[in-house]
Enzyme design. Structure first.
Site, PDB file in Angstrom:
ATOM      1  N   PRO A 103       1.399  -1.070  -0.276  1.00 35.50           N
ATOM      2  CG  PRO A 103      -0.191  -1.561   1.915  1.00 35.50           C
ATOM      3  CD  PRO A 103       0.693  -2.149   1.406  1.00 35.50           C
ATOM      4  N   GLY A 109       6.846   1.127   3.819  1.00 31.30           N
ATOM      5  CA  GLY A 109       8.104   1.270   2.709  1.00 31.30           C
ATOM      6  C   GLY A 109       8.014   0.850   1.139  1.00 31.30           C
ATOM      7  CB  SER A 111       9.143   5.371  -1.868  1.00 33.47           C
ATOM      8  OG  SER A 111       9.260   6.071  -0.885  1.00 33.47           O
ATOM      9  CB  ALA A 112      12.409   1.865   0.718  1.00 38.75           C
ATOM     10  CG  ASP A 154      11.641   3.288   5.266  1.00 43.69           C
ATOM     11  OD1 ASP A 154      11.722   3.347   6.645  1.00 43.69           O
ATOM     12  OD2 ASP A 154      10.894   4.526   4.914  1.00 43.69           O
TER      13      ASP A 154
HETATM   14  C1  MEV Z   1       9.431   6.307   8.111  1.00 47.84           C
HETATM   15  O1  MEV Z   1       9.793   4.527   7.489  1.00 47.84           O
HETATM   16  C2  MEV Z   1       9.940   6.015   9.317  1.00 47.84           C
HETATM   17  C3  MEV Z   1      10.952   7.692   9.981  1.00 47.84           C
HETATM   18  O2  MEV Z   1      11.525   7.866  10.737  1.00 47.84           O
HETATM   19  C4  MEV Z   1      11.773   8.274   8.703  1.00 47.84           C
HETATM   20  C5  MEV Z   1      12.975   8.238   8.413  1.00 47.84           C
HETATM   21  O3  MEV Z   1      13.286   7.678   9.291  1.00 47.84           O
HETATM   22  O4  MEV Z   1      13.240   8.535   7.056  1.00 47.84           O
HETATM   23  C6  MEV Z   1       9.542   8.723   9.927  1.00 47.84           C
END
Ligand code: MEV
Length: 318
Positions: A103, A109, A111-112, A154
């Site tokens: 989703p 994650g 986009s990663a 991520d």
């Molecule tokens: C995002 O999955 C996690 C955050 O801590 C952002 C990051 O670590 O880049 C909110």
């Protein structure tokens, strides 16, 4: 015609979202059953390479002078691969397809995972073998495109597809966890990570003492979490998740929809529950004792308003 198909998993953050951006430790685990995919068809006859975003039913020509916003991140990934390796992506002879089960903008994650799947397919296509650390560095470059100040957790957990204890600029520590069952519930509300991270940054600037203390406490929870994950103390793990959730609420990243699903999970037997990812929407994760309990909580989450729910098992060697 040759075909290269690769994929990358979703992830959840068990402990330490947001505080990880400020250098505190955090724990992330891959969710291997939910994945993003890239497929490259290689055929000399293809004169005009295309990029097909299957989930959107949209196709773009690589040669178009101005790339539309929808594929900016892909063109950026190509540029990064080219400048890192010094090898140019061929101007013809291929077509790329991208799709994902993860989703979007829900803290899992997506986009990663697309970035990592893109890197894998392009590097395989160009027959380049990068060292693991170089691959992670490259995936970090791509992650920066999606949000300005990523901690790197991520893209790292997704690249490695292993549970990790992560702290910026420190060596990554692999976790050999005992077996745990988690249920993930999706509020259905998409929230851009960059937006939530920036909002937290603004509040941190205004209230640095309080935020500094909270971030430190969250980091301490992650340190405890590492021991508990390895020793298999389900009760303590749940308590730590609940403590982490209280601190995330204090920094203003929970939401009524997340609170609702977290309460539904706890009322129906979950040992602990918290939001996962940037928050303000997206997903929550609950710890349960068994697959059966997980299925029960999963159904209750859907009854309670979750748009989707997933059961995932964490164990060593995953
Ligand atoms: C995002 O999955 C996690 C955050 O801590 C952002 C990051 O670590 O880049 C909110």
């Amino acid at each position: 015609m040759d075909v290269i198909q690769v994929s990358a998993p979703a992830k959840i953050i068990l402990f330490g979202e947001h505080s990880v951006v400020y250098g505190h430790p955090a724990i992330a685990i891959p969710v291997s059953d939910i994945r993003a995919y890239t497929e490259l068809q290689i055929d000399n006859k293809i004169q005009h390479p295309t990029i097909y975003l299957k989930d959107y039913g949209k196709q773009f020509y690589y040669h178009d002078k101005v790339s539309p916003e929808e594929i900016n991140h892909i063109i950026h990934a190509f540029d990064c691969v080219q400048s890192k390796t010094g090898i140019m992506i061929p101007q013809n002879g291929w077509q790329l397809k991208i799709w994902s089960e993860i989703p979007i903008a829900r803290g899992m994650g997506s986009s990663a995972a697309v970035s990592v799947a893109l890197l894998k397919v392009m590097l395989q296509f160009l027959k380049i073998n990068l060292a693991q650390s170089e691959f992670i560095d490259l995936s970090y470059e791509l992650e920066k495109f999606h949000h300005g100040r990523p901690s790197g957790i991520d893209n790292t957990v997704i690249s490695l597809e292993k549970p990790i204890f992560f702290q910026k600029e420190k060596e990554i520590q692999y976790i050999e966890p005992a077996k745990f069952y988690f249920v993930i519930g999706d509020t259905g509300i998409g929230k851009k990570t960059s937006q939530v991270v920036n909002e937290v940054a603004n509040r941190y600037t205004e209230n640095s003492d309080m935020y500094g203390k909270i971030f430190k406490s969250i980091g301490d929870i992650a340190v405890h979490g590492l021991d508990v994950l390895q020793s298999g103390d389900t009760q303590r793990l749940g308590e730590l998740m609940n403590e982490n959730q209280s601190l995330l609420s204090e920094i203003g990243v929970s939401s009524p929809e997340l609170d609702n699903l977290i309460n539904v999970a706890r009322k129906n037997g979950a040992i602990g529950a918290k939001l996962c990812g940037a928050g303000k929407g997206g997903c929550m994760v609950a710890l349960v004792n068994s697959k059966q309990e997980g299925e029960f909580v999963s159904n209750k989450l859907i009854e309670g308003g979750a748009k989707r729910s997933f059961l995932t098992v964490l164990k060593s060697g995953k």
